[in-house]
Design a protein around this motif. Structure first.
Motif, mmCIF file in Angstrom:
data_model
loop_
_atom_site.group_PDB
_atom_site.id
_atom_site.type_symbol
_atom_site.label_atom_id
_atom_site.label_comp_id
_atom_site.label_asym_id
_atom_site.label_seq_id
_atom_site.Cartn_x
_atom_site.Cartn_y
_atom_site.Cartn_z
ATOM 1 N N MET A 245 0.822 -1.195 0.000
ATOM 2 C CA MET A 245 0.000 0.000 0.000
ATOM 3 C C MET A 245 0.866 1.258 0.000
ATOM 4 S SD MET A 245 -3.109 0.836 -0.077
ATOM 5 C CE MET A 245 -4.161 2.201 0.171
ATOM 6 N N LYS A 246 1.960 1.231 0.774
ATOM 7 C CA LYS A 246 2.845 2.391 0.828
ATOM 8 C C LYS A 246 3.466 2.662 -0.534
ATOM 9 C CE LYS A 246 4.157 2.008 5.664
ATOM 10 N NZ LYS A 246 5.285 1.814 6.592
ATOM 11 N N LEU A 247 3.789 1.589 -1.250
ATOM 12 C CA LEU A 247 4.376 1.738 -2.584
ATOM 13 C C LEU A 247 3.383 2.413 -3.521
ATOM 14 C CD1 LEU A 247 6.700 1.141 -4.550
ATOM 15 C CD2 LEU A 247 5.587 -1.029 -5.040
ATOM 16 N N PHE A 248 2.137 2.029 -3.458
ATOM 17 C CA PHE A 248 1.100 2.628 -4.302
ATOM 18 C C PHE A 248 0.941 4.116 -4.002
ATOM 19 C CE2 PHE A 248 -3.400 3.734 -5.020
ATOM 20 C CZ PHE A 248 -3.428 3.547 -6.395
ATOM 21 N N ILE A 249 0.930 4.478 -2.737
ATOM 22 C CA ILE A 249 0.791 5.886 -2.348
ATOM 23 C C ILE A 249 1.991 6.686 -2.841
ATOM 24 C CG2 ILE A 249 0.714 7.468 -0.373
ATOM 25 C CD1 ILE A 249 -0.933 5.294 1.081
ATOM 26 N N ASN A 250 3.190 6.138 -2.696
ATOM 27 C CA ASN A 250 4.385 6.823 -3.174
ATOM 28 C C ASN A 250 4.355 7.008 -4.686
ATOM 29 O OD1 ASN A 250 5.561 7.171 -0.677
ATOM 30 N ND2 ASN A 250 6.680 5.245 -0.759
ATOM 31 N N ILE A 251 3.906 6.012 -5.413
ATOM 32 C CA ILE A 251 3.816 6.118 -6.869
ATOM 33 C C ILE A 251 2.808 7.187 -7.260
ATOM 34 C CG2 ILE A 251 3.076 4.900 -8.953
ATOM 35 C CD1 ILE A 251 4.368 2.377 -7.771
ATOM 36 N N VAL A 252 1.679 7.250 -6.570
ATOM 37 C CA VAL A 252 0.662 8.268 -6.850
ATOM 38 C C VAL A 252 1.225 9.670 -6.596
ATOM 39 C CG1 VAL A 252 -1.553 9.211 -6.085
ATOM 40 C CG2 VAL A 252 -1.298 6.758 -6.448
ATOM 41 N N ILE A 253 1.949 9.838 -5.513
ATOM 42 C CA ILE A 253 2.543 11.147 -5.199
ATOM 43 C C ILE A 253 3.582 11.523 -6.251
ATOM 44 C CG2 ILE A 253 4.010 12.372 -3.550
ATOM 45 C CD1 ILE A 253 2.548 10.781 -1.329
ATOM 46 N N ILE A 254 4.425 10.599 -6.648
ATOM 47 C CA ILE A 254 5.447 10.862 -7.669
ATOM 48 C C ILE A 254 4.799 11.227 -8.998
ATOM 49 C CG2 ILE A 254 7.276 9.787 -9.044
ATOM 50 C CD1 ILE A 254 8.050 8.256 -6.473
ATOM 51 N N ALA B 250 1.864 12.546 -9.442
ATOM 52 C CA ALA B 250 1.250 13.871 -9.292
ATOM 53 C C ALA B 250 2.301 14.969 -9.425
ATOM 54 C CB ALA B 250 0.537 13.966 -7.949
ATOM 55 N N ILE B 251 3.458 14.783 -8.806
ATOM 56 C CA ILE B 251 4.527 15.785 -8.892
ATOM 57 C C ILE B 251 5.016 15.913 -10.324
ATOM 58 C CG2 ILE B 251 6.913 16.278 -8.220
ATOM 59 C CD1 ILE B 251 6.199 15.039 -5.464
ATOM 60 N N ILE B 252 5.201 14.802 -11.000
ATOM 61 C CA ILE B 252 5.659 14.834 -12.398
ATOM 62 C C ILE B 252 4.603 15.482 -13.286
ATOM 63 C CG2 ILE B 252 6.225 13.374 -14.386
ATOM 64 C CD1 ILE B 252 7.598 11.467 -12.380
ATOM 65 N N ALA B 253 3.335 15.194 -13.061
ATOM 66 C CA ALA B 253 2.269 15.791 -13.868
ATOM 67 C C ALA B 253 2.221 17.305 -13.684
ATOM 68 C CB ALA B 253 0.921 15.170 -13.488
#
Length: 51
Positions: free
Chosen positions: A1-10, A12-15
Motif C-alpha cells: 500500500m505504501k508503494l502505491f501511495i508513493n507512486i501516486v505522489i510521484i 502527481a509531482i511529475i504531472a
C-alpha cells in the motif's frame, strides 16, 4: 500500500511539473517571459531605454 501511495505522489509531482513546463513554453511562443506579469527590474530598464 505504501508503494502505491508513493507512486501516486510521484506521478502527481511529475504531472504538475509537465503542466508548468508546457504552460511556460506556450507563453514563450507568445513572446512573453514567465515573469511578464510582474514589474521586474529588467522591464523597468527596457521601458527606460525606449524613452
Amino acid at each position: 500500500m505504501k508503494l502505491f501511495i508513493n507512486i501516486v505522489i510521484i506521478v502527481a509531482i511529475i504531472a504538475i511539473a509537465i503542466f508548468l513546463l508546457i504552460k511556460t513554453f506556450q507563453r514563450g511562443k507568445q513572446g512573453k517571459c514567465a515573469a511578464c506579469d510582474y514589474d521586474c527590474e529588467i522591464k523597468k530598464q527596457l521601458a527606460k531605454a525606449k524613452k
